[in-house]
Design a protein around this motif. Structure first.
Motif, PDB file in Angstrom:
ATOM      1  N   GLU A   1       0.796  -1.218   0.000  1.00 24.69           N
ATOM      2  CA  GLU A   1       0.000   0.000   0.000  1.00 24.69           C
ATOM      3  C   GLU A   1       0.830   1.271   0.000  1.00 24.69           C
ATOM      4  O   GLU A   1       0.268   2.374   0.021  1.00 24.69           O
ATOM      5  CB  GLU A   1      -0.910   0.004   1.244  1.00 24.69           C
ATOM      6  CG  GLU A   1      -1.844  -1.180   1.345  1.00 24.69           C
ATOM      7  CD  GLU A   1      -2.905  -1.181   0.263  1.00 24.69           C
ATOM      8  OE1 GLU A   1      -3.768  -0.307   0.267  1.00 24.69           O
ATOM      9  OE2 GLU A   1      -2.833  -2.072  -0.618  1.00 24.69           O
ATOM     10  N   ASP A   2       2.166   1.167  -0.026  1.00 19.62           N
ATOM     11  CA  ASP A   2       2.999   2.360   0.126  1.00 19.62           C
ATOM     12  C   ASP A   2       2.732   3.408  -0.951  1.00 19.62           C
ATOM     13  O   ASP A   2       2.706   4.607  -0.666  1.00 19.62           O
ATOM     14  CB  ASP A   2       4.488   1.979   0.099  1.00 19.62           C
ATOM     15  CG  ASP A   2       4.922   1.217   1.345  1.00 19.62           C
ATOM     16  OD1 ASP A   2       4.117   1.148   2.291  1.00 19.62           O
ATOM     17  OD2 ASP A   2       6.047   0.701   1.367  1.00 19.62           O
ATOM     18  N   VAL A   3       2.568   2.972  -2.193  1.00 19.35           N
ATOM     19  CA  VAL A   3       2.383   3.935  -3.288  1.00 19.35           C
ATOM     20  C   VAL A   3       1.001   4.549  -3.225  1.00 19.35           C
ATOM     21  O   VAL A   3       0.840   5.779  -3.242  1.00 19.35           O
ATOM     22  CB  VAL A   3       2.609   3.255  -4.654  1.00 19.35           C
ATOM     23  CG1 VAL A   3       2.278   4.214  -5.793  1.00 19.35           C
ATOM     24  CG2 VAL A   3       4.052   2.789  -4.776  1.00 19.35           C
ATOM     25  N   VAL A   4      -0.036   3.721  -3.146  1.00 21.50           N
ATOM     26  CA  VAL A   4      -1.401   4.244  -3.223  1.00 21.50           C
ATOM     27  C   VAL A   4      -1.814   4.973  -1.959  1.00 21.50           C
ATOM     28  O   VAL A   4      -2.771   5.753  -1.981  1.00 21.50           O
ATOM     29  CB  VAL A   4      -2.404   3.114  -3.537  1.00 21.50           C
ATOM     30  CG1 VAL A   4      -2.153   2.548  -4.910  1.00 21.50           C
ATOM     31  CG2 VAL A   4      -2.343   2.002  -2.490  1.00 21.50           C
ATOM     32  N   SER A   5      -1.104   4.774  -0.843  1.00 16.54           N
ATOM     33  CA  SER A   5      -1.457   5.480   0.383  1.00 16.54           C
ATOM     34  C   SER A   5      -1.174   6.963   0.294  1.00 16.54           C
ATOM     35  O   SER A   5      -1.792   7.768   0.993  1.00 16.54           O
ATOM     36  CB  SER A   5      -0.682   4.894   1.570  1.00 16.54           C
ATOM     37  OG  SER A   5       0.691   5.229   1.477  1.00 16.54           O
ATOM     38  N   GLY A   6      -0.217   7.353  -0.567  1.00 17.40           N
ATOM     39  CA  GLY A   6       0.131   8.763  -0.681  1.00 17.40           C
ATOM     40  C   GLY A   6       1.049   9.258   0.414  1.00 17.40           C
ATOM     41  O   GLY A   6       1.288  10.460   0.537  1.00 17.40           O
ATOM     42  N   THR A   7       1.585   8.348   1.233  1.00 25.29           N
ATOM     43  CA  THR A   7       2.460   8.763   2.334  1.00 25.29           C
ATOM     44  C   THR A   7       3.925   8.755   1.938  1.00 25.29           C
ATOM     45  O   THR A   7       4.786   9.075   2.758  1.00 25.29           O
ATOM     46  CB  THR A   7       2.252   7.838   3.545  1.00 25.29           C
ATOM     47  OG1 THR A   7       2.447   6.475   3.146  1.00 25.29           O
ATOM     48  CG2 THR A   7       0.839   7.999   4.098  1.00 25.29           C
TER      49      THR A   7
ATOM     50  N   PHE B   1      -1.165  14.514   3.573  1.00 31.62           N
ATOM     51  CA  PHE B   1      -1.630  13.530   2.592  1.00 31.62           C
ATOM     52  C   PHE B   1      -3.075  13.211   2.951  1.00 31.62           C
ATOM     53  O   PHE B   1      -3.520  13.489   4.063  1.00 31.62           O
ATOM     54  CB  PHE B   1      -0.782  12.248   2.589  1.00 31.62           C
ATOM     55  CG  PHE B   1      -0.730  11.555   3.927  1.00 31.62           C
ATOM     56  CD1 PHE B   1      -1.662  10.592   4.277  1.00 31.62           C
ATOM     57  CD2 PHE B   1       0.256  11.879   4.852  1.00 31.62           C
ATOM     58  CE1 PHE B   1      -1.631   9.964   5.518  1.00 31.62           C
ATOM     59  CE2 PHE B   1       0.304  11.261   6.096  1.00 31.62           C
ATOM     60  CZ  PHE B   1      -0.633  10.298   6.428  1.00 31.62           C
ATOM     61  N   THR B   2      -3.820  12.669   2.013  1.00 32.51           N
ATOM     62  CA  THR B   2      -5.195  12.282   2.337  1.00 32.51           C
ATOM     63  C   THR B   2      -5.265  10.777   2.539  1.00 32.51           C
ATOM     64  O   THR B   2      -4.486  10.013   1.968  1.00 32.51           O
ATOM     65  CB  THR B   2      -6.182  12.686   1.230  1.00 32.51           C
ATOM     66  OG1 THR B   2      -5.920  11.925   0.055  1.00 32.51           O
ATOM     67  CG2 THR B   2      -6.112  14.174   0.941  1.00 32.51           C
ATOM     68  N   SER B   3      -6.227  10.379   3.358  1.00 30.78           N
ATOM     69  CA  SER B   3      -6.507   8.968   3.591  1.00 30.78           C
ATOM     70  C   SER B   3      -7.978   8.732   3.281  1.00 30.78           C
ATOM     71  O   SER B   3      -8.749   9.680   3.092  1.00 30.78           O
ATOM     72  CB  SER B   3      -6.214   8.609   5.052  1.00 30.78           C
ATOM     73  OG  SER B   3      -7.227   9.143   5.896  1.00 30.78           O
ATOM     74  N   PRO B   4      -8.396   7.470   3.235  1.00 30.32           N
ATOM     75  CA  PRO B   4      -9.813   7.214   2.979  1.00 30.32           C
ATOM     76  C   PRO B   4     -10.748   7.917   3.961  1.00 30.32           C
ATOM     77  O   PRO B   4     -11.884   8.244   3.612  1.00 30.32           O
ATOM     78  CB  PRO B   4      -9.903   5.687   3.100  1.00 30.32           C
ATOM     79  CG  PRO B   4      -8.558   5.213   2.652  1.00 30.32           C
ATOM     80  CD  PRO B   4      -7.597   6.226   3.206  1.00 30.32           C
TER      81      PRO B   4
ATOM     82  N   THR C   1      -0.388   8.740  -8.394  1.00 31.38           N
ATOM     83  CA  THR C   1      -1.244   7.567  -8.221  1.00 31.38           C
ATOM     84  C   THR C   1      -1.625   7.381  -6.753  1.00 31.38           C
ATOM     85  O   THR C   1      -2.093   6.324  -6.357  1.00 31.38           O
ATOM     86  CB  THR C   1      -0.550   6.290  -8.739  1.00 31.38           C
ATOM     87  OG1 THR C   1       0.649   6.064  -7.994  1.00 31.38           O
ATOM     88  CG2 THR C   1      -0.208   6.422 -10.214  1.00 31.38           C
ATOM     89  N   SER C   2      -1.411   8.423  -5.941  1.00 30.43           N
ATOM     90  CA  SER C   2      -1.761   8.363  -4.530  1.00 30.43           C
ATOM     91  C   SER C   2      -3.273   8.450  -4.332  1.00 30.43           C
ATOM     92  O   SER C   2      -4.031   8.749  -5.261  1.00 30.43           O
ATOM     93  CB  SER C   2      -1.093   9.519  -3.780  1.00 30.43           C
ATOM     94  OG  SER C   2      -1.592  10.764  -4.259  1.00 30.43           O
ATOM     95  N   HIS C   3      -3.688   8.212  -3.097  1.00 27.41           N
ATOM     96  CA  HIS C   3      -5.112   8.294  -2.771  1.00 27.41           C
ATOM     97  C   HIS C   3      -5.692   9.647  -3.161  1.00 27.41           C
ATOM     98  O   HIS C   3      -6.751   9.734  -3.790  1.00 27.41           O
ATOM     99  CB  HIS C   3      -5.308   8.043  -1.271  1.00 27.41           C
ATOM    100  CG  HIS C   3      -6.713   8.240  -0.800  1.00 27.41           C
ATOM    101  ND1 HIS C   3      -7.196   9.460  -0.368  1.00 27.41           N
ATOM    102  CD2 HIS C   3      -7.752   7.368  -0.712  1.00 27.41           C
ATOM    103  CE1 HIS C   3      -8.466   9.335  -0.024  1.00 27.41           C
ATOM    104  NE2 HIS C   3      -8.828   8.082  -0.222  1.00 27.41           N
ATOM    105  N   ALA C   4      -4.998  10.735  -2.810  1.00 28.18           N
ATOM    106  CA  ALA C   4      -5.504  12.078  -3.104  1.00 28.18           C
ATOM    107  C   ALA C   4      -5.699  12.276  -4.599  1.00 28.18           C
ATOM    108  O   ALA C   4      -6.710  12.840  -5.045  1.00 28.18           O
ATOM    109  CB  ALA C   4      -4.546  13.131  -2.556  1.00 28.18           C
ATOM    110  N   ALA C   5      -4.745  11.801  -5.393  1.00 30.02           N
ATOM    111  CA  ALA C   5      -4.817  11.993  -6.839  1.00 30.02           C
ATOM    112  C   ALA C   5      -5.930  11.164  -7.464  1.00 30.02           C
ATOM    113  O   ALA C   5      -6.729  11.666  -8.266  1.00 30.02           O
ATOM    114  CB  ALA C   5      -3.473  11.638  -7.471  1.00 30.02           C
TER     115      ALA C   5
ATOM    116  N   VAL D   1      -0.556  17.546  -5.816  1.00 29.46           N
ATOM    117  CA  VAL D   1      -0.011  16.692  -4.761  1.00 29.46           C
ATOM    118  C   VAL D   1       1.511  16.803  -4.730  1.00 29.46           C
ATOM    119  O   VAL D   1       2.137  17.250  -5.691  1.00 29.46           O
ATOM    120  CB  VAL D   1      -0.429  15.221  -4.961  1.00 29.46           C
ATOM    121  CG1 VAL D   1      -1.948  15.085  -4.948  1.00 29.46           C
ATOM    122  CG2 VAL D   1       0.128  14.653  -6.258  1.00 29.46           C
ATOM    123  N   GLY D   2       2.100  16.374  -3.587  1.00 24.05           N
ATOM    124  CA  GLY D   2       3.549  16.349  -3.468  1.00 24.05           C
ATOM    125  C   GLY D   2       4.190  17.725  -3.480  1.00 24.05           C
ATOM    126  O   GLY D   2       5.249  17.918  -4.081  1.00 24.05           O
ATOM    127  N   CYS D   3       3.568  18.685  -2.777  1.00 22.97           N
ATOM    128  CA  CYS D   3       4.076  20.068  -2.793  1.00 22.97           C
ATOM    129  C   CYS D   3       5.222  20.304  -1.815  1.00 22.97           C
ATOM    130  O   CYS D   3       5.825  21.382  -1.832  1.00 22.97           O
ATOM    131  CB  CYS D   3       2.942  21.041  -2.482  1.00 22.97           C
ATOM    132  SG  CYS D   3       1.668  21.110  -3.750  1.00 22.97           S
TER     133      CYS D   3
END
Length: 531
Positions: free
Chosen positions: A231-237, A382-385, A405-409, A421-423
């Motif tokens: 989940e590391d990539v899609v978590s956005g963390t 970052f955003t989460s569900p 490809t994060s959750h926020a995106a 994202v990623g600012c």
């Protein structure tokens, strides 16, 4: 309870979207870790309060676990070659990030030592730490327990129950309400053999889109995180590298990934969103599904796939809805106005569009402000569900970390919220409380509420081409002018009244929206392979 061995004949409603894709890929003999599935029917019985639902299928679950052991030549809960599994959700309608997943189940002291001996102590420590963190957050949350059980079978059963319960979590209910999906159906649960992106120097995890889901460009798009897991990539963390980094690091493996991806896209006739893991130089595909996309990408991709002969005119119109056109016709920011405003933050363009509002970093405060009628921009590390309600309330989204490809995106593209994202660290605090303008196409956050310019369907070559197709296919042809009845607006009621009156041609202020609405009302049958 079914093995996902490529021979399962159950449909998407029973298997859920994720298991359906896994079974499909296994049937194609693609490199997919073996898995079995508890169907949506089991979930429905469990959520209905039938306490025996899981008891009744548990012996079969254990039998399928033995099957996983044979498929992997590993043993669950014991060494010297231990098998760890993931427990993953999978609704029939894709709900990215809304339901729970638990990784690395089956680890205790004995398995920990076996992993350290088979691989490295660092890998064993990292894997167990990941498991404990995820299990405590997802399975033990709200139970009052702080102790993760050592019994691997207790771990597995509790994780399955937790994933079932996540169907009724506030974030999942909010998501379904927004998309009008309804609460029936429930989620399937997939139990799958783990593969490890955190294993060594040539390991990692990533997400690949066969085409760009933000712009619609005809090019592979995605992210790669060396040394990451699950989940590391899609978590956005995490800040990830672009997918081109994998091509540079492991070109032969990247070529294999692209070959599989192109095959899946041809089979589906649509853009694929593929999650994958690389374990010491070996590729594993974990999931494939129809990609969520921005409104801009939806139009461009549909037209491009039509040009390539992958879909016909009717399917083009099925893939583009009136709401997506309304998003595209929102006022835009002129370059000279944009460049004259102070740049507050720069990140990745995750979801196109331009919106202005006051920056809020607190989720509850953002929701309250939006309820009071204020234009809100959600700014978060970052955003989460759990942030989905705030994302729906906000006009735009900005994050400090996470990739495209994060959750926020992914969620922002799907719900039509411009996002950057990623600012960088500290951005949320720096712009909290300010009036800002978010440009999701440029990946910029600028100071102030900037004036926008309104444009029309005629200003875009893509929309003009789409309108030409609609006039050939839609049961109601709409024009900017002519000797035809005039629609008062482009609402569903107005379009339905025109169809009921037997009109074939009308004048409308928004011809394309009118024709797409009429086409949707014609209830064109969807293709079999859809998300």
């Amino acid at each position: 309870m079914v093995a996902l061995d490529g021979n399962c004949e159950l449909g998407r409603a029973a298997l859920g979207n994720k298991a359906y894709g896994i079974n499909l890929m296994r049937g194609l003999r693609l490199p997919v870790p073996p898995a079995f599935c508890l169907t949506t029917d089991v979930c429905a019985q469990f959520l209905a309060g039938e306490s025996q639902a899981l008891d009744q299928v548990w012996p079969e679950a254990l039998a399928k676990l033995r099957w996983l052991e044979r498929e992997t030549s590993r043993t669950y809960g014991r060494g010297p070659r231990p098998l760890l599994v993931s427990v993953r959700s999978g609704a029939a309608q894709s709900m990215p990030g809304m339901l729970d997943t638990v990784l690395d189940l089956g680890i205790d002291d004995t398995v920990h030592h076996a992993l350290a001996h088979e691989a490295t102590p660092k890998f064993a420590d990292d894997t167990r730490a990941r498991f404990h963190d995820m299990y405590q957050r997802i399975v033990l949350a709200g139970t009052g327990s702080v102790v993760v059980p050592d019994d691997p079978y207790a771990q597995l059963r509790a994780a399955i129950e937790a994933v079932f319960r996540s169907w009724n979590s506030p974030r999942a209910v909010t998501y379904r309400d927004h998309h009008r999906l309804g609460d029936s159906g429930g989620t399937a649960v997939i139990v799958q053999a783990m593969v490890f992106g955190n294993l060594g120097r040539t390991s990692g995890t990533g997400v690949l889109f066969t085409r760009n889901p933000t712009t619609g460009a005809d090019e592979p798009f995605g992210e790669w995180l060396a040394g990451g897991q699950g989940e590391d990539v899609v978590s956005g963390t995490f800040d990830c590298a672009p997918i081109s980094a994998l091509r540079e690091e492991q070109p032969a493996l990247f070529a294999e990934l692209m070959a599989h991806a192109e095959s899946l896209e041809r089979l589906a006739g649509d853009v694929q969103d593929i999650e994958f893991t690389v374990e010491e130089g070996r590729l594993w595909l974990l999931q494939t599904r129809i990609a969520k996309r921005s409104a801009q990408a939806a139009v461009r991709l549909a037209l491009r796939m039509r040009d390539q002969g992958l879909i016909d005119d009717t399917e083009v119109l099925r893939r583009v809805g009136p709401e997506q056109i309304r998003m595209l016709l929102k006022p835009a920011l002129q370059p000279e106005i944009r460049l004259a405003a102070t740049l507050l933050a720069k990140g990745l363009p995750a979801s196109p569009g331009v919106v202005s509002g006051k920056a809020y970093s607190d989720v509850d405060a953002a929701i309250d402000a939006a309820d009071d009628g204020e234009d809100v921009i959600l700014v978060r590390p970052f955003t989460s569900p759990d942030d989905v309600q705030a994302m729906l309330s906000a006009r735009g989204v900005v994050t400090e970390v996470g990739g495209a490809t994060s959750h926020a995106a992914v969620v922002s593209r799907e719900i039509g919220r411009p996002a950057v994202v990623g600012c960088g660290a500290g951005v949320a605090a720096a712009i909290e409380g300010k009036s800002i303008t978010v440009d999701g196409a440029e990946g910029e956050v600028r100071e102030g509420v900037l004036p926008l310019v309104v444009w029309s369907e005629e200003d875009s070559p893509d929309l003009r081409e789409l309108a030409d197709i609609a006039r050939r296919v839609s049961p109601l042809r709409a024009h900017h002018a002519g000797d035809y009845p005039v629609l008062p607006n482009d609402s569903d009621v107005a379009v339905r009244d025109a169809l009921t009156a037997g009109h074939t041609d009308v004048v409308s202020a928004s011809p394309l929206i009118t024709m797409l609405t009429a086409q949707r009302m014609a209830k064109t049958a969807p293709k079999a392979f859809t998300s």
